[in-house]
Design an enzyme around this catalytic site. Structure first.
Site, PDB file in Angstrom:
ATOM      1  N   HIS A 180      -1.763   5.029  -3.868  1.00  8.08           N
ATOM      2  CA  HIS A 180      -2.297   3.688  -4.098  1.00  8.08           C
ATOM      3  C   HIS A 180      -1.386   2.891  -5.028  1.00  8.08           C
ATOM      4  CE1 HIS A 180      -6.092   5.188  -2.370  1.00  8.08           C
ATOM      5  NE2 HIS A 180      -5.706   6.316  -2.940  1.00  8.08           N
ATOM      6  N   GLU A 209      -6.656   5.722  -6.685  1.00  7.54           N
ATOM      7  CA  GLU A 209      -6.382   4.407  -7.250  1.00  7.54           C
ATOM      8  C   GLU A 209      -7.022   4.280  -8.626  1.00  7.54           C
ATOM      9  OE1 GLU A 209      -4.754   1.994  -7.960  1.00  7.54           O
ATOM     10  OE2 GLU A 209      -4.895   0.546  -6.319  1.00  7.54           O
ATOM     11  N   ARG A 235      -8.294   5.743   2.802  1.00 13.22           N
ATOM     12  CA  ARG A 235      -7.190   4.867   3.193  1.00 13.22           C
ATOM     13  C   ARG A 235      -5.835   5.519   2.979  1.00 13.22           C
ATOM     14  NH1 ARG A 235      -9.742   3.111  -1.393  1.00 13.22           N
ATOM     15  NH2 ARG A 235      -8.549   2.370  -3.200  1.00 13.22           N
ATOM     16  N   HIS A 255      -0.763   3.134   0.658  1.00 14.45           N
ATOM     17  CA  HIS A 255      -1.507   3.068   1.917  1.00 14.45           C
ATOM     18  C   HIS A 255      -1.327   1.710   2.600  1.00 14.45           C
ATOM     19  CE1 HIS A 255      -4.539   0.411   0.146  1.00 14.45           C
ATOM     20  NE2 HIS A 255      -4.490   1.190  -0.925  1.00 14.45           N
TER      21      HIS A 255
END
Length: 206
Positions: A158, A88, A61, A10
């Protein structure tokens, strides 16, 4: 048959900018992060790349980054799968803390161990090894079969969930992948042969 996989971290998030441990917390992109995602889409478009299906995490995100990339490609209606398996790494008790404050509380060396060891998790959180044990079965079951079926796949996720994938794809050790830095908003393009071996890898850095 085009066996194509693009991985993209991201764009810069609000908490990246503030130097905070983020993990499963859900800040959005900064203006810079929006620009990074749009630029990633333009670089993919310049190569003539388009996609048959997209995967992303359950976090804003990554989803926002994917939406901006697909917008640049004129593929805003692309089939997209969102799953927390691609989230993440969970930073547990560190989430939301400023990294300098964490070092002041626990010491430089301890925080470095939590951030840069492969298999030592922070309190209440995941190590990269734990993250890989979550990400890789999902990749093997869902994403790679699509790639091998000839679909062009993009994954917006991520730093650590993508490290887990790269470790598997490139045959790296835990120590090697921990040292790999992934820039925000930079697509990595993989092409595979009929056996699933990588025949080409390209970083689309600005």
């Amino acid at each position: 048959m085009d066996r194509l996989l693009v991985l993209c971290r991201h764009g810069q998030s609000e908490w990246n900018k503030l130097n905070l441990f983020t993990g499963w917390k859900d800040p959005d992109l900064t203006d810079k992060g929006v620009a990074e995602a749009q630029a990633a889409g333009r670089r993919l478009k310049a190569l003539g790349l388009g996609f048959d299906k997209a995967y992303t995490s359950a976090l804003t995100r990554a989803q926002h980054t994917l939406k901006l990339i697909l917008g640049e490609l004129g593929q805003s209606d692309l089939e997209t799968v969102k799953d927390q398996a691609l989230n993440e790494r969970d930073y547990g008790d560190l989430a939301g803390l400023n990294k300098d404050d964490a070092r002041a509380k626990w010491g430089d060396e301890q925080v470095k161990i939590w951030r840069r060891s492969y298999d030592i998790p922070p309190p209440g959180g995941e190590s990269l090894k734990d993250t890989a044990q979550r990400v890789l079965p999902y990749f093997d079951t869902h994403i790679m079969p699509d790639v091998m079926a000839g679909k062009r796949i993009i994954v917006a996720a991520h730093g650590n969930s993508l490290r887990a994938l790269i470790m598997k794809l490139e045959g790296l050790t835990g120590e090697q992948i921990i040292a790999r830095e992934l820039a925000t908003g930079v697509p990595i393009v993989y092409r595979f042969d009929e056996t699933g071996a990588i025949v080409e890898r390209t970083d689309l850095a600005a």
